[in-house]
Design a protein around this motif. Sequence first.
Motif, PDB file in Angstrom:
ATOM      1  N   UNK A 189      68.975  43.121  18.917  1.00  0.00           N
ATOM      2  CA  UNK A 189      69.001  42.978  17.455  1.00  0.00           C
ATOM      3  C   UNK A 189      68.760  41.522  17.046  1.00  0.00           C
ATOM      4  N   UNK A 190      69.121  40.597  17.927  1.00  0.00           N
ATOM      5  CA  UNK A 190      68.937  39.155  17.681  1.00  0.00           C
ATOM      6  C   UNK A 190      67.529  38.701  18.069  1.00  0.00           C
ATOM      7  N   UNK A 191      66.710  39.676  18.529  1.00  0.00           N
ATOM      8  CA  UNK A 191      65.332  39.414  18.933  1.00  0.00           C
ATOM      9  C   UNK A 191      65.252  38.458  20.123  1.00  0.00           C
ATOM     10  N   UNK A 192      66.075  38.753  21.129  1.00  0.00           N
ATOM     11  CA  UNK A 192      66.068  37.951  22.359  1.00  0.00           C
ATOM     12  C   UNK A 192      65.769  38.887  23.540  1.00  0.00           C
ATOM     13  N   UNK A 193      64.492  39.166  23.787  1.00  0.00           N
ATOM     14  CA  UNK A 193      64.157  40.154  24.827  1.00  0.00           C
ATOM     15  C   UNK A 193      64.594  39.748  26.229  1.00  0.00           C
ATOM     16  N   UNK A 194      64.471  38.473  26.578  1.00  0.00           N
ATOM     17  CA  UNK A 194      64.830  38.065  27.937  1.00  0.00           C
ATOM     18  C   UNK A 194      66.308  38.308  28.206  1.00  0.00           C
ATOM     19  N   UNK A 247      61.116  50.345  24.139  1.00  0.00           N
ATOM     20  CA  UNK A 247      60.599  49.306  23.240  1.00  0.00           C
ATOM     21  C   UNK A 247      60.245  48.035  24.016  1.00  0.00           C
ATOM     22  N   UNK A 248      61.088  47.691  24.981  1.00  0.00           N
ATOM     23  CA  UNK A 248      60.794  46.518  25.804  1.00  0.00           C
ATOM     24  C   UNK A 248      59.487  46.719  26.568  1.00  0.00           C
ATOM     25  N   UNK A 249      59.313  47.915  27.132  1.00  0.00           N
ATOM     26  CA  UNK A 249      58.093  48.197  27.901  1.00  0.00           C
ATOM     27  C   UNK A 249      56.857  48.148  27.016  1.00  0.00           C
ATOM     28  N   UNK A 250      57.012  48.537  25.757  1.00  0.00           N
ATOM     29  CA  UNK A 250      55.871  48.550  24.849  1.00  0.00           C
ATOM     30  C   UNK A 250      55.528  47.160  24.350  1.00  0.00           C
ATOM     31  N   UNK A 251      56.544  46.368  24.003  1.00  0.00           N
ATOM     32  CA  UNK A 251      56.297  45.081  23.354  1.00  0.00           C
ATOM     33  C   UNK A 251      56.384  43.884  24.303  1.00  0.00           C
ATOM     34  N   UNK A 252      57.042  44.055  25.447  1.00  0.00           N
ATOM     35  CA  UNK A 252      57.194  42.944  26.396  1.00  0.00           C
ATOM     36  C   UNK A 252      56.946  43.450  27.821  1.00  0.00           C
ATOM     37  N   UNK A 253      55.801  44.071  28.056  1.00  0.00           N
ATOM     38  CA  UNK A 253      55.579  44.737  29.346  1.00  0.00           C
ATOM     39  C   UNK A 253      55.539  43.799  30.540  1.00  0.00           C
ATOM     40  N   UNK A 294      57.388  41.000  30.912  1.00  0.00           N
ATOM     41  CA  UNK A 294      58.638  40.262  31.125  1.00  0.00           C
ATOM     42  C   UNK A 294      59.291  40.719  32.419  1.00  0.00           C
ATOM     43  N   UNK A 295      59.877  39.763  33.115  1.00  0.00           N
ATOM     44  CA  UNK A 295      60.528  40.058  34.389  1.00  0.00           C
ATOM     45  C   UNK A 295      61.667  41.054  34.197  1.00  0.00           C
ATOM     46  N   UNK A 296      61.672  42.115  34.989  1.00  0.00           N
ATOM     47  CA  UNK A 296      62.738  43.118  34.929  1.00  0.00           C
ATOM     48  C   UNK A 296      62.387  44.352  34.149  1.00  0.00           C
ATOM     49  N   UNK A 297      61.356  44.288  33.289  1.00  0.00           N
ATOM     50  CA  UNK A 297      61.004  45.440  32.458  1.00  0.00           C
ATOM     51  C   UNK A 297      60.513  46.609  33.318  1.00  0.00           C
ATOM     52  N   UNK A 298      59.710  46.295  34.321  1.00  0.00           N
ATOM     53  CA  UNK A 298      59.198  47.370  35.168  1.00  0.00           C
ATOM     54  C   UNK A 298      60.340  48.075  35.895  1.00  0.00           C
TER      55      UNK A 298
END
Length: 430
Positions: free
Chosen positions: A374-379, A408-414, A416-420
Amino acid sequence: MSVDPLWNSARARESAAQRHPGALIRLGREHRSWTLAALGDRLGCSPATVSRLERRSRVVDLALVHRAAQEVGVPRHVLTTSLSPPGEVASAATRVTASLRDVEEDSMRRRTLFTATAAAGPAALLTGLDEALADVPAPTGAGPLDTRMATARALFDKGAHQQLLTALPGLIADGHAAASRRRELDQARLSSVYSLATALLIKLGTYEQARRTADRARTWAEVSGSPLAAAAAAREWAIVLRHQNQHATAQRIMTSAATEVEAAGLHTDASAAAYAQMLCTLAYTAARGGQRAEALAMTEEARRAAHRLPATAPAGRLFPISPAAVDLYAVGVHWALGDAGAALEAGKNLRTEQFPTAERKARLSTDMARAWWAWNRPEQTIRALLDAYRASPGEVRDRPAIRSIVHDLAQHHPRSSGVRELSTAVARAI
């Protein structure tokens, strides 16, 4: 104590066997030659309300049913039979009637189940539980119910949702077999089985099923007379309603439950824990309903109530609340109020070692992940979700709200480390 022959009559036995408490109330009222208005005056409701109560086969207001039954003299054991779901001892006629009444509803529910919860759990296990709710299976005789309930709670605490789904139909069957002895402790145990089933179904996002099990939990808690079982059942019922956007009703139920626990006296750690847990749930319910002042006030009251409790809740407690657990609820309350910064601040000093179960450890991480997202901090969101997955895979894999964040993470931050890793985990939903 002698029982009026009226309640041994064919009409009374048939009404109880057909699970129709309203018909029993009408029988008692007519036996006393009371009008609808006369009984309504005693209950503080209108004649029309009494008429609906007597005509309906589905219990809508359990408290009113109990009051009306007491007024007209329905014996407790007769009322218990009329309120209990049909089990393996039901007659063939009763089974056919129930099947005809429920077939359309069950068909629709299963179609919804297969489409809406395909990622939330294996269809066979969910359908198996659904069938156990529709028609209680024969007892398994697998061992003492207390021991198996402790094992089931341990599965919940580990996030072993698939194993718990497998165990629940047998627990329901044996819980009903024990409750048929009409001992209050056995009836309270059956209520606890249904409360545990509700908690699991809520996690999996199958709210219609959860609504059924929550209703059963409340019914058996009322029958047992156990205040702690009633509090646990009311809590699960309110959570289901909250997920179905019935915030006002959920808040009213939780307020009543907390008041009743407090009125009974907070003389033991078990009762104090129940009260603190009620306040935590009430705070979160108020927050989801947008009532900021009440949510924050209830959170502070919960902190005061939990102050006397051990730093770590003892294993097996019905309400495993602790001072740290109240602070964890505060994270969720601030997130629900739309204040991610306050949520992160509330959780910054919490550590997983403060929580005794894998489910709670993971819940700390998922709640922080929601606040970071919610704070827009994907990492930071990804790191928190990975922590949650390592503590209890089911808390990430099986909860719809958390799976949604992963998608959402996979769609917008594919990249980024850990998303996969997270996406692969969610793809293996139970």
